[in-house]
Write an enzyme that holds these catalytic residues in place. Structure first.
Site, PDB file in Angstrom:
ATOM      1  N   CYS A   1      79.194 -12.597  76.294  1.00  0.00           N
ATOM      2  CA  CYS A   1      80.374 -13.366  76.939  1.00  0.00           C
ATOM      3  C   CYS A   1      81.732 -14.138  76.485  1.00  0.00           C
ATOM      4  O   CYS A   1      81.478 -14.694  75.273  1.00  0.00           O
ATOM      5  CB  CYS A   1      79.830 -15.241  77.953  1.00  0.00           C
ATOM      6  SG  CYS A   1      80.220 -16.336  78.957  1.00  0.00           S
TER       7      CYS A   1
ATOM      8  N   ASP B   1      75.866  -9.415  77.426  1.00  0.00           N
ATOM      9  CA  ASP B   1      75.832  -9.139  79.105  1.00  0.00           C
ATOM     10  C   ASP B   1      75.165  -7.714  78.668  1.00  0.00           C
ATOM     11  O   ASP B   1      75.164  -6.896  77.760  1.00  0.00           O
ATOM     12  CB  ASP B   1      77.111  -9.787  79.353  1.00  0.00           C
ATOM     13  CG  ASP B   1      77.192 -10.252  79.603  1.00  0.00           C
ATOM     14  OD1 ASP B   1      76.837 -11.400  80.243  1.00  0.00           O
ATOM     15  OD2 ASP B   1      78.719 -11.053  79.479  1.00  0.00           O
TER      16      ASP B   1
END
Length: 274
Positions: A181, A188
């Site tokens: 992120c 992620d």
């Protein structure tokens, strides 16, 4: 801009419907960074699946649904994901006359925040399961290639193709895409499908390139547009489609799709990790 984003800050969860929770982020910021200054070389959309949606009917009885939200690639803004979660949570104790009213409210608010075309579908759990069953990406998985990795820093120069090889039309899949992120540095996780027509792309080079995102900080949509742009620059395919399916966080998964193939649209292909 990043100082105003709700990510990484102490959170107060709204108890009633609150569209002010939505936080737009201009797409052009990262597009300018990767050189997309004069027209976009792709079309596409961002598909969001929201698995934690609820509100009250007029008698106070909870309703639950799964929402499918499709944002056009050319909306002025993306919606920051934590703000989207907070916005959806603001429906939890709010009363609405019908599912249609909820859809209308969502469409108005999200279209305004994104400043562009948005489509919305609210489904019962049974409808969602029937409409979007779990199924794999179609293509050749490159994850079993026996390669040695020496860096986890993003490097577009890892990409290469061989213009002397015959031209191919193929779909390559990897489940090893991971980025972080932009704001919180949380991981992620994603699977990515790359469909192309042109000089054959070196599969080992492609896998090393995808793995180089492992410590890279960027939003989902921006990573996919960077992959698309890098492939066009370094491999120069005649046709290219990049579709990433990210695992959910906070009840939301984000699935960006970019293509230069006229009329090509994504299916909401839910993968096993979703």
């Amino acid at each position: 801009m990043t100082n105003d984003i709700p990510l990484g800050k102490e959170t107060r969860y709204p108890e009633q419907y609150d569209p002010s929770q939505l936080f737009p982020v201009a797409r052009h910021i990262k597009r300018d960074e990767i050189g997309l200054l004069e027209g976009l070389p792709f079309t596409g959309s961002d598909i969001w699946n929201a698995y934690e949606m609820s509100w009250l009917d007029m008698k106070g009885k909870p309703q639950v649904a799964i929402g499918v939200f499709k944002f056009a690639y050319d909306t002025e803004n993306i919606v920051e994901s934590k703000s989207f979660k907070l916005y959806l949570n603001s429906f939890n104790q709010s009363r609405f006359e019908s599912w249609q009213q909820v859809e209308s409210v969502l469409l108005k608010d999200l279209s305004h925040s994104a400043n562009g075309d948005v489509s919305i579908e609210l489904l019962t759990l049974e409808q969602y399961q029937q409409t979007y069953p779990v199924q794999p990406f179609v293509g050749s998985c490159i994850d079993e290639l026996d390669i040695e990795i020496s860096t986890y820093d993003y490097d577009a120069n890892l990409l290469k193709n061989d213009a002397n090889k015959i031209h191919v039309e193929e779909s390559l899949v990897s489940h090893l895409l991971k980025s972080n992120c932009l704001i919180t540095n949380q991981p992620d996780w994603a699977s990515v499908m790359i469909e192309y027509k042109g000089a054959q792309i070196d599969r080992e080079a492609l896998l090393k390139y995808l793995i180089s995102f492992r410590t890279h900080n960027e939003f989902h949509e921006q990573c996919v547009e960077r992959i698309f742009t890098d492939l066009m620059k370094h491999c120069q395919p005649q046709e290219l489609t990049v579709y990433a399916r990210y695992t959910r966080r906070g009840g939301l998964d984000i699935n960006p799709f970019r293509t230069n193939v006229a009329g090509k649209t994504p299916e909401n292909t839910r993968l096993s990790r979703q």
